[in-house]
Scaffold this motif. Structure first.
Motif, short mmCIF file in Angstrom:
data_model
loop_
_atom_site.label_atom_id
_atom_site.label_comp_id
_atom_site.label_asym_id
_atom_site.label_seq_id
_atom_site.Cartn_x
_atom_site.Cartn_y
_atom_site.Cartn_z
N VAL A 40 0.83 -1.20 0.00
CA VAL A 40 0.00 0.00 0.00
C VAL A 40 0.87 1.26 0.00
O VAL A 40 0.50 2.29 -0.59
CB VAL A 40 -0.99 -0.03 1.18
N LEU A 41 2.04 1.20 0.64
CA LEU A 41 2.97 2.33 0.57
C LEU A 41 3.43 2.58 -0.87
O LEU A 41 3.62 3.73 -1.28
CB LEU A 41 4.19 2.07 1.47
N GLN A 42 3.61 1.50 -1.61
CA GLN A 42 3.98 1.64 -3.02
C GLN A 42 2.80 2.14 -3.85
O GLN A 42 2.95 2.98 -4.73
CB GLN A 42 4.48 0.30 -3.56
N ALA A 43 1.61 1.62 -3.55
CA ALA A 43 0.44 1.96 -4.36
C ALA A 43 0.07 3.43 -4.25
O ALA A 43 -0.35 4.05 -5.24
CB ALA A 43 -0.74 1.09 -3.95
N VAL A 44 0.21 4.02 -3.06
CA VAL A 44 -0.21 5.41 -2.88
C VAL A 44 0.72 6.39 -3.60
O VAL A 44 0.44 7.59 -3.65
CB VAL A 44 -0.28 5.78 -1.38
N GLN A 45 1.81 5.90 -4.17
CA GLN A 45 2.69 6.77 -4.95
C GLN A 45 2.21 6.97 -6.38
O GLN A 45 2.86 7.63 -7.17
CB GLN A 45 4.11 6.21 -4.93
N GLY A 46 1.04 6.36 -6.70
CA GLY A 46 0.46 6.63 -8.01
C GLY A 46 -0.24 5.46 -8.67
O GLY A 46 -1.13 5.65 -9.50
N THR A 47 0.12 4.24 -8.29
CA THR A 47 -0.49 3.07 -8.93
C THR A 47 -1.99 3.00 -8.67
O THR A 47 -2.75 2.54 -9.52
CB THR A 47 0.18 1.78 -8.43
N ASP A 48 -2.42 3.44 -7.49
CA ASP A 48 -3.83 3.34 -7.13
C ASP A 48 -4.71 4.30 -7.90
O ASP A 48 -5.95 4.24 -7.80
CB ASP A 48 -4.01 3.56 -5.62
N GLU A 49 -4.14 5.19 -8.70
CA GLU A 49 -4.94 6.14 -9.48
C GLU A 49 -5.61 5.49 -10.69
O GLU A 49 -6.49 6.09 -11.31
CB GLU A 49 -4.04 7.28 -9.97
N ARG A 50 -5.23 4.25 -10.99
CA ARG A 50 -5.74 3.60 -12.21
C ARG A 50 -7.13 3.01 -12.04
O ARG A 50 -7.72 2.52 -13.01
CB ARG A 50 -4.77 2.52 -12.66
N GLY A 51 -7.66 2.98 -10.83
CA GLY A 51 -8.99 2.45 -10.60
C GLY A 51 -9.52 2.94 -9.27
O GLY A 51 -8.81 2.88 -8.27
N ARG A 52 -10.76 3.41 -9.22
CA ARG A 52 -11.25 4.05 -8.01
C ARG A 52 -11.59 3.07 -6.90
O ARG A 52 -11.79 3.49 -5.76
CB ARG A 52 -12.48 4.92 -8.33
N LEU A 53 -11.66 1.79 -7.18
CA LEU A 53 -11.97 0.80 -6.14
C LEU A 53 -10.74 -0.01 -5.71
O LEU A 53 -10.88 -1.04 -5.06
CB LEU A 53 -13.07 -0.15 -6.62
N PHE A 54 -9.56 0.47 -6.08
CA PHE A 54 -8.36 -0.29 -5.77
C PHE A 54 -8.25 -0.60 -4.27
O PHE A 54 -8.03 -1.75 -3.87
CB PHE A 54 -7.11 0.46 -6.23
N HIS A 55 -8.38 0.41 -3.44
CA HIS A 55 -8.15 0.21 -2.01
C HIS A 55 -9.23 -0.68 -1.38
O HIS A 55 -8.95 -1.45 -0.45
CB HIS A 55 -8.06 1.56 -1.30
#
Length: 505
Positions: free
Chosen positions: A94-109
């Motif tokens: 999740v630390l890696q994802a919040v650097q931009g990867t999670d922007e690709r889908g609004r339900l990622f988290h």
């Protein structure tokens, strides 16, 4: 009744549903909720390890229904270790994802938390049917995470992944049905009792259920020839997802350990004696073919996926012997290999975007900015993956070799482990040479921000800590192996024949 066993599942489930409701909220709000839930899960996992350090299992009975009639969650040394490993990987991912990867889908988290819910539940359940239920939860969530970011490559990999795992799920139900038809129970502790008094007429179907479940768990663990789904799926997933997926194969390994030591009484039972040669043979072949695949890989993500397959073969080759020392060594190597694979995927997320259109393909490309730092991280992780001294991969393989030195399979096991270690060195050295020394065109791209190195650096630091504190970790895995192979405390705690502690958390 102690509520600690249900807390990891509960926190992830509540966070997942909250994030669904917050799907239209700003991304920073979703990130805060996901980070907070993951941090709480990590704290609970640390509490879990310390709570069962004395070897006394904690049992949570949903609705306070007694076993074997109700649903039970069991926290013992093994499940606590796996929950902690999952929580650590989740925090890094999740630390890696919040650097931009999670922007690709609004339900990622939201999907990420449901994935954690399924993994935690699989490690904590005391019932084989509920193991199937949690398998399905984590698999459904993993379908969403695999498709995160979209693209035809991910879609093709997802189709193969879904087909294989749905087939495995169907076989799981067949195995569960056969087992229930002859024992009348699916509670693992109760199965340990019922299996001792089966009539001779039912033993054939009991054996069939054992082999069907082995096929299912081997599919989840990615043992050859049931591992064809993994390379494309892991190579096409985003790096935070692939890092979390490093624990997915360990769910299959865990299921083999848990079900066969309790329900099928390994290594003493005739069922285990029939299963062990097949499991050991598949593990040896998996080691070899995994590393051959790594040598042939054209992309760094594919190379990591094949080394992950080979590492599953290494740990299961030790576990398949079902001796205290071999199981303890396999568990130590399980922790190491999971962290090493996750670290490699996180590093790929830093490196690939800086190489332009070349991405993670093992071809010369622009030299990335910060290449020296990334090269050092790659070298440390490559040493860990290959099992070279002084890091924990070397210690784990040395423990496995030591634990198997007196058996009839020792020549085969030693030869395969040493040969695959050589293949790993060759594959990783070739990859490092291409990625960091062959720049074409000779231009340098901008370096990533300093914070981008944190997840990968933390992962490598954990591997170093696993090396420095190898002795206490090995004592823990040895105690865990003892609990698994003599599961009286587990069985008695679940069936209510001994006190499991009444203090509330």
């Amino acid at each position: 009744m102690n509520h600690l066993p249900i807390l990891p599942v509960l926190v992830a489930a509540v966070a997942g549903f909250a994030l669904v409701l917050l799907a239209s909220a700003p991304l920073r709000v979703q990130r805060m909720v996901s980070l907070a839930a993951t941090a709480v899960g990590l704290v609970i996992a640390l509490m879990a390890v310390t709570s069962v350090a004395d070897g006394t299992p904690l049992v949570y009975r949903l609705g306070d229904w007694p076993a074997p009639y109700g649903i039970v969650l069991v926290l013992d040394r093994l499940s606590a270790m796996m929950v902690l490993l999952t929580a650590v990987l989740a925090a890094l991912a999740v630390l890696q994802a919040v650097q931009g990867t999670d922007e690709r889908g609004r339900l990622f988290h939201a999907i990420f938390q449901f994935q954690l819910m399924g993994v935690y539940g699989a490690f904590l359940t005391g019932d084989i049917f509920n193991l199937f239920v949690f398998f399905e939860i984590l698999l459904i969530a993993s379908y969403g995470l695999l498709l995160h970011g979209r693209g035809p490559e991910r879609a093709r990999a997802a189709v193969k992944y879904v087909v294989v795992n749905l087939t495995g799920s169907a076989l799981f139900l067949i195995g569960v049905g056969a087992l229930y038809s002859v024992t009348g129970t699916l509670n693992m502790a109760d199965l340990a009792d019922q299996a001792q008094s089966l009539p001779a007429a039912d033993l054939g179907l009991f054996y069939v259920s054992a082999f069907v479940l082995l096929v299912v768990f081997a599919t989840k663990a990615a043992l050859v020839p049931l591992s064809l789904w993994l390379p494309d799926a892991y190579a096409s997933a985003t790096a935070p997802v692939a890092a979390l997926f490093a624990i997915m194969t360990k769910v299959g390994v865990y299921a083999i350990l848990r079900v066969y030591t309790i329900a099928f009484d390994a290594p003493a039972s005739a069922v285990a004696t029939a299963v062990m040669p097949w499991l050991l043979g598949a593990a040896l072949v998996t080691m070899l073919l995994g590393m051959i695949g790594a040598l042939a890989a054209q992309r760094l993500r594919g190379l990591i996926a094949y080394t992950l397959i080979s590492s599953v073969g290494t740990m299961l080759a030790a576990i398949a012997l079902f001796t205290p020392t071999s199981v303890a060594a396999g568990l130590y190597y399980l922790v190491h290999s999971t962290l090493a694979a996750a670290g490699m995927y996180l590093l790929t997320d830093l490196l690939a975007p800086l190489r332009g259109d070349v991405d993670d393909r093992l071809h010369p490309g622009p030299r990335p900015g910060g290449w020296a730092t990334m090269g050092l991280l790659f070298m440390g992780l490559a040493v860990a993956v290959a099992g070279l001294p002084p890091l924990s991969g070397f210690l784990g393989k040395a423990l496995i070799l030591q634990a198997t030195s007196d058996g009839a399979v020792a020549p085969w096991l030693w030869a395969v482990i040493l040969f695959t270690s050589l293949l790993a060195i060759v594959a990783l050295s070739r990859a490092a040479s291409t990625l960091f020394w062959k720049d074409d065109p000779p231009v340098r791209t901008p370096a990533p921000a300093g914070a981008a190195y944190v997840p990968t650096g933390l992962c490598l630091a954990l591997i170093v800590l696993l090396t420095v504190f190898a002795a206490p970790v090995q004592r823990y895995t040895a105690a865990t192996a003892g609990d698994l192979l003599t599961p009286n405390a587990y069985v008695n705690a679940v069936l209510g024949e001994t006190a499991t502690g009444d203090e509330e958390v």
